[in-house]
Design a protein around this motif. Structure first.
Motif, mmCIF file in Angstrom:
data_model
loop_
_atom_site.group_PDB
_atom_site.id
_atom_site.type_symbol
_atom_site.label_atom_id
_atom_site.label_comp_id
_atom_site.label_asym_id
_atom_site.label_seq_id
_atom_site.Cartn_x
_atom_site.Cartn_y
_atom_site.Cartn_z
ATOM 1 N N ARG A 38 42.770 -39.067 -55.327
ATOM 2 C CA ARG A 38 43.343 -39.635 -56.537
ATOM 3 C C ARG A 38 43.015 -38.712 -57.699
ATOM 4 N NH1 ARG A 38 42.598 -44.862 -56.780
ATOM 5 N NH2 ARG A 38 42.680 -45.144 -59.025
ATOM 6 N N TYR A 39 43.600 -38.961 -58.847
ATOM 7 C CA TYR A 39 43.356 -38.149 -60.036
ATOM 8 C C TYR A 39 42.754 -39.009 -61.148
ATOM 9 C CZ TYR A 39 46.649 -34.728 -58.028
ATOM 10 O OH TYR A 39 47.307 -33.836 -57.211
ATOM 11 N N LEU A 40 41.899 -38.395 -61.944
ATOM 12 C CA LEU A 40 41.527 -38.909 -63.249
ATOM 13 C C LEU A 40 42.432 -38.242 -64.272
ATOM 14 C CD1 LEU A 40 39.719 -40.243 -65.433
ATOM 15 C CD2 LEU A 40 38.200 -38.242 -65.207
ATOM 16 N N ASP A 57 43.576 -42.672 -67.531
ATOM 17 C CA ASP A 57 44.020 -43.589 -66.475
ATOM 18 C C ASP A 57 43.756 -42.899 -65.149
ATOM 19 O OD1 ASP A 57 44.949 -45.856 -65.249
ATOM 20 O OD2 ASP A 57 47.001 -45.696 -65.954
ATOM 21 N N GLY A 58 44.068 -43.591 -64.071
ATOM 22 C CA GLY A 58 44.068 -42.985 -62.748
ATOM 23 C C GLY A 58 45.491 -42.614 -62.371
ATOM 24 N N SER A 59 45.619 -41.853 -61.285
ATOM 25 C CA SER A 59 46.946 -41.467 -60.809
ATOM 26 C C SER A 59 46.865 -41.114 -59.328
ATOM 27 C CB SER A 59 47.483 -40.270 -61.591
ATOM 28 O OG SER A 59 48.719 -39.812 -61.055
ATOM 29 N N THR A 60 47.928 -41.427 -58.611
ATOM 30 C CA THR A 60 48.080 -40.967 -57.224
ATOM 31 C C THR A 60 49.393 -40.197 -57.069
ATOM 32 O OG1 THR A 60 49.058 -43.106 -56.617
ATOM 33 C CG2 THR A 60 46.687 -42.833 -56.232
ATOM 34 N N SER A 61 49.923 -39.717 -58.187
ATOM 35 C CA SER A 61 51.180 -38.972 -58.164
ATOM 36 C C SER A 61 51.076 -37.768 -57.235
ATOM 37 C CB SER A 61 51.517 -38.507 -59.580
ATOM 38 O OG SER A 61 52.725 -37.801 -59.609
ATOM 39 N N ASP A 62 52.110 -37.541 -56.432
ATOM 40 C CA ASP A 62 52.195 -36.400 -55.501
ATOM 41 C C ASP A 62 51.189 -36.497 -54.354
ATOM 42 O OD1 ASP A 62 54.073 -35.325 -57.303
ATOM 43 O OD2 ASP A 62 52.520 -34.261 -58.403
ATOM 44 N N ARG A 114 41.426 -33.814 -59.843
ATOM 45 C CA ARG A 114 41.514 -34.385 -58.492
ATOM 46 C C ARG A 114 40.148 -34.814 -57.971
ATOM 47 N NH1 ARG A 114 42.172 -30.232 -55.812
ATOM 48 N NH2 ARG A 114 40.371 -30.353 -54.408
ATOM 49 N N LEU A 115 40.136 -35.993 -57.360
ATOM 50 C CA LEU A 115 38.946 -36.531 -56.714
ATOM 51 C C LEU A 115 39.296 -36.873 -55.276
ATOM 52 C CD1 LEU A 115 37.983 -39.005 -59.557
ATOM 53 C CD2 LEU A 115 36.877 -36.811 -59.088
#
Length: 243
Positions: free
Chosen positions: A152-154, A215-220, A198-199
Motif C-alpha cells: 500500500r502507499y502513504l 491518506d492511504g492508497s492502493t492505486s496500481d 510504498r509500504l
C-alpha cells in the motif's frame, strides 16, 4: 512547511517515493464532491526534491515522517479479535494507544471512507487529538503497520496544515485545522503536490497525520491490504528505518 522525511539513502527513498499534483474531485462516484485527490502522473523524486524533504538532525519528532520495519516477528496466531491487537509487531510504550484498522481493496486512489456517506474523503487531516492551530504541532504521530497481504502507499501533501491555514487567513490560534481547509486551499488554486511512499507487507510508517494532509492508497497495486494504527509521541529512531 514541507514534510520532513527521515532518510539517509536517496536511492532507497527514490525506489519507494514518487510525486504528483492534486486536483479537486467533482462528480466522482467513489469520492466526496470537493475531495482532493492525486493526479495519476507519478514521477520519481529528484535529488533536489529529496534534499528539500530530508529531515535535519534537529527535526522535532512531532513533525517527522519515518518509514519503518518492525523488530518483533509478525504472527497471526491469536484468539479473538485482530491478531495485532493481541500481539503488536512492536513493544508498545506506555503511551501507545491502538486507534483502529482498515482494509482497502486493490486499485483505490485513496482509501479513507467517510462512514456517514460511504464515500472516500481524499487527502485529509486526522483529528484524534483535536488541537487548535496554535498547538497543532503537539499532536501525537500515528504509527501504521501494513498487515498485508498486498502493498500500500502513504500519501502525503507537500504543505502542512498550519501553512495552509495561514495562506487562507485561517490562522487564528483557536482555529482547528480541518480537511475542509485543504479542500478550500486547492479549490482556491494554491498548488498542493502529493508524495506517495510504498509500504510492503510487514512494513509501516510513523507520521504526523494531524499536521500533514495525507491518506492511504492502493492505486496500481494488485492485492488488498489491511493497515493497523497506533498513536503516541514516539522519538525519532525508535524503529529501524527502511530508508
Amino acid at each position: 512547511m514541507q514534510p520532513l522525511i527521515v532518510f539517509t539513502d536517496y536511492a532507497k527513498l527514490r525506489d519507494r517515493c514518487q510525486i504528483s499534483t492534486t486536483a479537486v474531485a467533482h462528480g466522482h462516484p467513489a469520492h466526496e464532491d470537493g475531495a482532493v485527490v492525486p493526479v495519476s502522473r507519478w514521477t520519481p523524486v529528484s535529488p533536489t526534491e529529496a534534499d528539500l524533504l530530508r529531515a535535519p538532525h534537529h527535526a522535532p519528532p512531532a513533525e517527522a515522517v519515518e518509514l519503518i520495519s518492525f523488530p518483533a516477528p509478525c504472527t497471526p496466531e491469536t484468539t479473538g479479535g485482530p491478531w495485532w491487537t493481541v500481539h503488536p509487531p512492536f513493544t508498545p510504550s506506555p503511551g501507545a494507544r491502538y486507534a483502529n484498522h482498515a482494509t482497502s481493496p486493490a486499485g483505490d486512489p485513496t482509501t479513507t471512507v467517510n462512514p456517514a456517506n460511504g464515500k472516500r474523503l481524499g487527502i485529509h487531516l486526522d483529528n484524534w487529538d483535536r488541537l487548535p492551530y496554535a498547538h497543532r504541532r503537539l499532536s501525537r504521530r500515528r504509527l501504521c503497520f501494513n498487515t498485508g497481504p498486498g502493498s500500500r502507499y502513504l500519501l502525503i501533501g507537500d504543505t502542512d496544515a498550519p501553512t495552509i491555514c495561514r495562506r487562507l487567513g485561517r490562522d487564528d490560534p483557536a482555529h482547528h485545522p480541518h480537511t475542509d481547509d485543504i479542500r478550500a486551499y486547492v479549490r482556491a488554486g494554491h498548488p498542493l503536490r502529493c508524495l506517495r511512499l510504498r509500504l510492503d507487507p510487514g512494513e509501516g510508517y510513523i507520521a504526523p497525520t494531524e499536521l500533514l494532509p495525507h491518506d492511504g492508497s492502493t492505486s496500481d497495486l494488485p492485492e488488498p491490504s489491511t493497515a493497523a494504527f497506533w498513536l503516541d509521541h514516539w522519538p525519532i529512531g525508535v524503529f529501524p528505518s527502511l530508508i
